[in-house]
Design an enzyme around this catalytic site. Sequence first.
Site, PDB file in Angstrom:
ATOM      1  N   TYR A  37     -15.298   1.468  -0.658  1.00 15.56           N
ATOM      2  CA  TYR A  37     -16.606   0.915  -0.293  1.00 15.56           C
ATOM      3  C   TYR A  37     -17.402   0.515  -1.533  1.00 15.56           C
ATOM      4  O   TYR A  37     -18.054  -0.534  -1.554  1.00 15.56           O
ATOM      5  CB  TYR A  37     -17.397   1.915   0.546  1.00 15.56           C
ATOM      6  CG  TYR A  37     -16.713   2.304   1.850  1.00 15.56           C
ATOM      7  CD1 TYR A  37     -15.956   1.396   2.575  1.00 15.56           C
ATOM      8  CD2 TYR A  37     -16.818   3.595   2.352  1.00 15.56           C
ATOM      9  CE1 TYR A  37     -15.321   1.752   3.755  1.00 15.56           C
ATOM     10  CE2 TYR A  37     -16.199   3.960   3.537  1.00 15.56           C
ATOM     11  CZ  TYR A  37     -15.444   3.033   4.229  1.00 15.56           C
ATOM     12  OH  TYR A  37     -14.831   3.389   5.400  1.00 15.56           O
TER      13      TYR A  37
ATOM     14  N   ILE B 229     -13.152   2.251  10.781  1.00 15.76           N
ATOM     15  CA  ILE B 229     -12.096   1.509  10.098  1.00 15.76           C
ATOM     16  C   ILE B 229     -10.919   2.458   9.963  1.00 15.76           C
ATOM     17  O   ILE B 229     -11.105   3.641   9.669  1.00 15.76           O
ATOM     18  CB  ILE B 229     -12.559   0.961   8.727  1.00 15.76           C
ATOM     19  CG1 ILE B 229     -11.457   0.110   8.073  1.00 15.76           C
ATOM     20  CG2 ILE B 229     -13.057   2.067   7.825  1.00 15.76           C
ATOM     21  CD1 ILE B 229     -11.911  -0.661   6.842  1.00 15.76           C
ATOM     22  N   ALA B 230      -9.728   1.952  10.215  1.00 18.36           N
ATOM     23  CA  ALA B 230      -8.533   2.793  10.098  1.00 18.36           C
ATOM     24  C   ALA B 230      -7.318   1.917   9.831  1.00 18.36           C
ATOM     25  O   ALA B 230      -7.217   0.800  10.327  1.00 18.36           O
ATOM     26  CB  ALA B 230      -8.316   3.603  11.374  1.00 18.36           C
ATOM     27  N   VAL B 231      -6.411   2.478   9.040  1.00 18.75           N
ATOM     28  CA  VAL B 231      -5.109   1.862   8.783  1.00 18.75           C
ATOM     29  C   VAL B 231      -4.064   2.903   9.144  1.00 18.75           C
ATOM     30  O   VAL B 231      -4.217   4.095   8.835  1.00 18.75           O
ATOM     31  CB  VAL B 231      -4.979   1.447   7.300  1.00 18.75           C
ATOM     32  CG1 VAL B 231      -3.558   0.983   6.980  1.00 18.75           C
ATOM     33  CG2 VAL B 231      -5.984   0.349   6.965  1.00 18.75           C
TER      34      VAL B 231
ATOM     35  N   GLU C  84     -21.223   5.294   7.407  1.00 20.96           N
ATOM     36  CA  GLU C  84     -21.186   6.726   7.125  1.00 20.96           C
ATOM     37  C   GLU C  84     -19.755   7.083   6.787  1.00 20.96           C
ATOM     38  O   GLU C  84     -18.822   6.568   7.404  1.00 20.96           O
ATOM     39  CB  GLU C  84     -21.639   7.531   8.343  1.00 20.96           C
ATOM     40  CG  GLU C  84     -23.097   7.315   8.672  1.00 20.96           C
ATOM     41  CD  GLU C  84     -23.450   7.721  10.092  1.00 20.96           C
ATOM     42  OE1 GLU C  84     -22.534   7.972  10.902  1.00 20.96           O
ATOM     43  OE2 GLU C  84     -24.641   7.761  10.388  1.00 20.96           O
TER      44      GLU C  84
ATOM     45  N   ASN D  79     -14.057  12.253   1.624  1.00 19.49           N
ATOM     46  CA  ASN D  79     -13.155  11.099   1.655  1.00 19.49           C
ATOM     47  C   ASN D  79     -13.361  10.208   0.429  1.00 19.49           C
ATOM     48  O   ASN D  79     -13.902   9.105   0.517  1.00 19.49           O
ATOM     49  CB  ASN D  79     -13.344  10.310   2.953  1.00 19.49           C
ATOM     50  CG  ASN D  79     -12.227   9.302   3.180  1.00 19.49           C
ATOM     51  OD1 ASN D  79     -11.483   8.961   2.268  1.00 19.49           O
ATOM     52  ND2 ASN D  79     -12.137   8.824   4.408  1.00 19.49           N
TER      53      ASN D  79
END
Length: 159
Positions: free
Chosen positions: A126, A80-82, A114, A119
Amino acid sequence: MNMDPTHASQPPAAISPLSILDVSAMFRIEQLAHSHPWSQKLMASNFGGLYRDLGLWQGDQLLGYVIVRVVAGEAELINIAVDPAHHGQGFGRQLMQAMMALAQQEQWEQILLEVRASNAPAQHLYRTFGFDEIDRRKGYYPSAEGREDALIMRCFCPA
């Protein structure tokens, strides 16, 4: 009231499935968002069959994505990335909401992921979606200081 014309003309962000044709836009974000990004070839290998790839778009600009692998009702959030230029605007939350809606639609039993031990913002996100830490992989991720632990988190999906 915000009178900034640069924001007034932007369409709202929308979620839609991604295709292999979107890999170059995904790869651009991957390089900006992660300290040890995936290769473009690896990103391209995460389409079809077992994979669910969703993108968050504003007009024709990809702002973020989520890649999930699903096997026999069990899912793994594998990336997942923004785009960092758009951090802090709730886009990661929107991607997670879209993934959770897909989980309900497809009746997944659980989702695993994971995350780097360092982070904290991602871990907090999450947890707000019901993920709990269930294990730790020592030295799993490469880091500037050598290796870093990965936390394994799990969420049971409501029936």
